[in-house]
Every structure is written in C-alpha cells, then in structure tokens.
Design a protein around this motif. Sequence first.
Motif, short mmCIF file in Angstrom:
data_model
loop_
_atom_site.label_atom_id
_atom_site.label_comp_id
_atom_site.label_asym_id
_atom_site.label_seq_id
_atom_site.Cartn_x
_atom_site.Cartn_y
_atom_site.Cartn_z
N ILE A 144 -19.49 -36.65 35.94
CA ILE A 144 -18.59 -35.78 36.70
C ILE A 144 -19.26 -35.31 37.98
O ILE A 144 -18.60 -35.09 39.00
CB ILE A 144 -18.11 -34.61 35.82
CG1 ILE A 144 -17.34 -35.16 34.62
CG2 ILE A 144 -17.22 -33.65 36.61
CD1 ILE A 144 -16.82 -34.13 33.66
N GLN A 145 -20.58 -35.17 37.95
CA GLN A 145 -21.30 -34.86 39.19
C GLN A 145 -21.10 -35.97 40.23
O GLN A 145 -20.99 -35.70 41.43
CB GLN A 145 -22.80 -34.70 38.91
CG GLN A 145 -23.16 -33.42 38.20
CD GLN A 145 -24.67 -33.25 38.07
OE1 GLN A 145 -25.41 -33.55 38.99
NE2 GLN A 145 -25.12 -32.77 36.93
N ILE A 146 -21.03 -37.21 39.78
CA ILE A 146 -20.78 -38.33 40.68
C ILE A 146 -19.40 -38.19 41.31
O ILE A 146 -19.21 -38.41 42.51
CB ILE A 146 -20.91 -39.67 39.92
CG1 ILE A 146 -22.35 -39.89 39.47
CG2 ILE A 146 -20.44 -40.84 40.80
CD1 ILE A 146 -22.54 -41.09 38.56
N MET A 147 -18.40 -37.80 40.51
CA MET A 147 -17.06 -37.59 41.03
C MET A 147 -17.02 -36.42 42.01
O MET A 147 -16.33 -36.46 43.04
CB MET A 147 -16.07 -37.32 39.88
CG MET A 147 -16.03 -38.39 38.81
SD MET A 147 -15.65 -40.04 39.42
CE MET A 147 -17.15 -40.92 38.94
N GLN A 148 -17.78 -35.37 41.70
CA GLN A 148 -17.85 -34.21 42.59
C GLN A 148 -18.40 -34.61 43.96
O GLN A 148 -17.86 -34.23 45.00
CB GLN A 148 -18.73 -33.13 41.97
CG GLN A 148 -18.84 -31.87 42.83
CD GLN A 148 -19.82 -30.88 42.26
OE1 GLN A 148 -20.79 -31.26 41.58
NE2 GLN A 148 -19.59 -29.60 42.50
N LYS A 150 -11.26 -33.30 29.94
CA LYS A 150 -11.16 -34.64 29.33
C LYS A 150 -12.50 -35.06 28.76
O LYS A 150 -12.57 -35.71 27.70
CB LYS A 150 -10.70 -35.67 30.37
CG LYS A 150 -9.25 -35.51 30.84
CD LYS A 150 -8.88 -36.65 31.78
CE LYS A 150 -7.43 -36.52 32.27
NZ LYS A 150 -7.26 -35.43 33.23
N TRP A 151 -13.57 -34.72 29.47
CA TRP A 151 -14.92 -35.12 29.05
C TRP A 151 -15.24 -34.58 27.65
O TRP A 151 -15.72 -35.31 26.79
CB TRP A 151 -15.94 -34.59 30.07
CG TRP A 151 -17.38 -34.80 29.71
CD1 TRP A 151 -18.23 -33.88 29.16
CD2 TRP A 151 -18.14 -36.00 29.87
NE1 TRP A 151 -19.47 -34.43 28.98
CE2 TRP A 151 -19.45 -35.73 29.41
CE3 TRP A 151 -17.85 -37.26 30.37
CZ2 TRP A 151 -20.46 -36.68 29.42
CZ3 TRP A 151 -18.86 -38.22 30.39
CH2 TRP A 151 -20.13 -37.93 29.92
N TYR A 152 -14.94 -33.30 27.41
CA TYR A 152 -15.26 -32.72 26.11
C TYR A 152 -14.26 -33.13 25.03
O TYR A 152 -14.63 -33.31 23.88
CB TYR A 152 -15.36 -31.19 26.22
CG TYR A 152 -16.66 -30.77 26.86
CD1 TYR A 152 -17.87 -30.98 26.19
CD2 TYR A 152 -16.69 -30.19 28.12
CE1 TYR A 152 -19.06 -30.62 26.77
CE2 TYR A 152 -17.89 -29.83 28.71
CZ TYR A 152 -19.08 -30.05 28.03
OH TYR A 152 -20.28 -29.71 28.61
#
Length: 387
Positions: free
Chosen positions: A130-134, A157-159
């Motif tokens: 998600i850091q990559i998406m950020q 969604k991740w969790y």
Amino acid sequence: MKVKKYTAPNMAEAMKQIRAELGSDAVILNSKEVQTGGFLGFFKKRSIEVIAAVDQQSKRQQIPTIKQKQVKPPEVEQNKLKEKQILQNINPVVQKPSGELIKEINELKSILKKMPVGHAGTAPAYPAPIQIMQQLLLDQEVDLIIQESILNGLLEKWYVDGANASIDEVYSWLENDITKKMKDIPFGGISFSKKYINVVGPTGVGKTTTLAKIAADCVITHKKKVAFITTDTYRIAAIDQLKTYAKILNVPMEVCYTIDDFRKATQTFINYDLILIDTAGRNFRNKQYVEDLKQVIDFDNDIETYLVLSLTAKQRDMEDIYNQFSIIEIDKFIFTKADETSSYGAMLNMVNKYSKGVAYMTNGQNVPDDMLAMNPNIIAKTIIGVE
C-alpha cells in the motif's frame, strides 16, 4: 485490535518496546520525532514517538527454529533489520469478515484519518504494497483528500484479505477504487444527441487540432455530415489552420463575427448532422473573454460544450480556468497533451471536484489519430500506468 503509542530515545529502543509488548505481529502506523522534557523551553530532549497496532485475533502458529551461528551485523544494520522484520511479519489469519473485525478496521481507519497524508515524517506507515500505491498517487499528483479515501479503502481490503495479497492484487484494487470515484458521471465522446459541439478553453491547449480530430472521427468512422463554424477571429492563423483541416476532410466552414453571423451559419448547415464550433483561445484570467463568447454563440441552441485543458497545466490553473468558464454550461472535459507529461492525476481531481466527465484525451498532434474517447477505467489505467 490493540493500538498503543510509545516514546523512546531512538527507533531501536521503540522497536524493542513494541516487540516486547505487542509481539512480532505488530505494525507501525506512524512515527515522528518529538521533543520532551526541558525547562522554560530549554534543554529539551529529542525522542521518537511511534504508534503501533496488533491484531489481537491473530493466532499464528509459532514454528520452532534452529539457531544458527552467524556474524552479528553492525548496530545500525541490526536496527534496520529489526524494523524490517516487524513490518514484514504482518500476516493475521482472517477466515472471513466479522463484526469485530469490521469494528477494528473502522478503529484503524479513524486513527489514519487523523494523520496527514503525504508529508514526510508524519505519513502513516502502511503495509509495503500500500505504501507503493501511496507513492504512485503522490507522483501522479492526485488530490490528498482523494488519496486518503483510496488508501483507507485499500487498507481495509488488505486486512479483510488477511494481509497477504500480492502486489498485482493491490494494483487491481487501486484501479477499481479510482474507477469507482468517477461512477455515475457521464463520460465518452460525441453521442450525436446534440447537433452543435462547442469547444472552449485557454490559448495554447490545442482546441483547433482537437476539433479536427473529432471531425475526422465523425466523418471517417461514423459517416456523418459535418461542418465547421469558427468564432476565432482574433488570429488569422487559426482560421487558416481550420480551413486547411476543412479542405482535407472535405467539410464546409463558416467564419462568424457576431451572433447574427452565427445564426445565419446554423441555417446554412441546417441539413448537416453535426456542427463543430471553434472559439478563440485567449487569456483565461480575462473574464470579459468568456462574456464575449455569449455575444457570438447562441448557447440556447441544441449545443454541447467541452472545456479543453492541457495536462501540462497546474491543477490550480485548471480550476481557475473552469471557474472562469463556468458562466457557460460545461458538459465535459477534453484533456490534451497527455504525451507531454507523466502525471495524469489532474483528470481524476477535476472529474471528482466538478462532477464532469471526460469526452476525449489527446496524446499527440496526428489527425485523426492520437485521440481516445474516455471512460473512468481508461483514466484509472492511465494513472497507474497500465496499457
């Protein structure tokens, strides 16, 4: 989900406290440098404040390992290794979403909502994918409020997925979430529901070339009977440019100086399927220019207006342009010069802010090529770099 704040002299000590109390399944939500102690504002000590969380439902099996003799890395590298291990050991076993899990997710989202997004030292440390998406959204200059909404959705969604989704899956989530941000807004090129298509915008955005591309598509692909009207009487070169395109496409053209000229031209082209109207590109900060359009074009007619914006422009300038032209009813955007930039987030920002769809995006000077009829999914793919 247990969430706790720790203050320590350095990150290594903070990690030690987190591991001791929350275990290796903890995730770092936020970290920043703070100053503590002191007297009358002096002699303050620098410390690290870390917010960490752990899923209390996670019951991962502990697999015994055989200790192997190894060379102890230097202290700095060891600290980095510990931090990396904590971030990578997030793998809660979630069979299916439950009321308790949803409650914990909402608790986590509430914490994240209070944290600024995109500012060094204060941005929440999302799981690595998600850091990559950020970072992608930051690079694409997507509005920070939109970023926060999207990232919180990805985190949920991740969790729910059990924190083990692949990077490709997370990319797919991002594409879907961007697309959903533009749902229920009309998109796409000319539908032929209106006879007159008016193209407006500031100077230098490529209105005349874009109009020629639209005309070529209507003549060649849709076999429509098309004509041009130009009100751009401020630049002789613009009239000559449109005349050249009209000659190539074998379509008639009328030059209009007044609203009476415009009405006569509409009568001349009464038997045509589509009339494309070119307007003068002038300084968009001059409100009188937009007012002048009303003196030449009959906006009460069967007309649809597209606002042309260059993707090389600043977001603030795009908003100023829209606000100036908003005294005319804008139906859709056209974004030009996609080939001259690598940042496309402005399309999402403008659609989301003004609830106006996109008719076309142009990515070159070739007529009739280098133009795409748009929909939300194409914008999403363009932003994340998927062909």
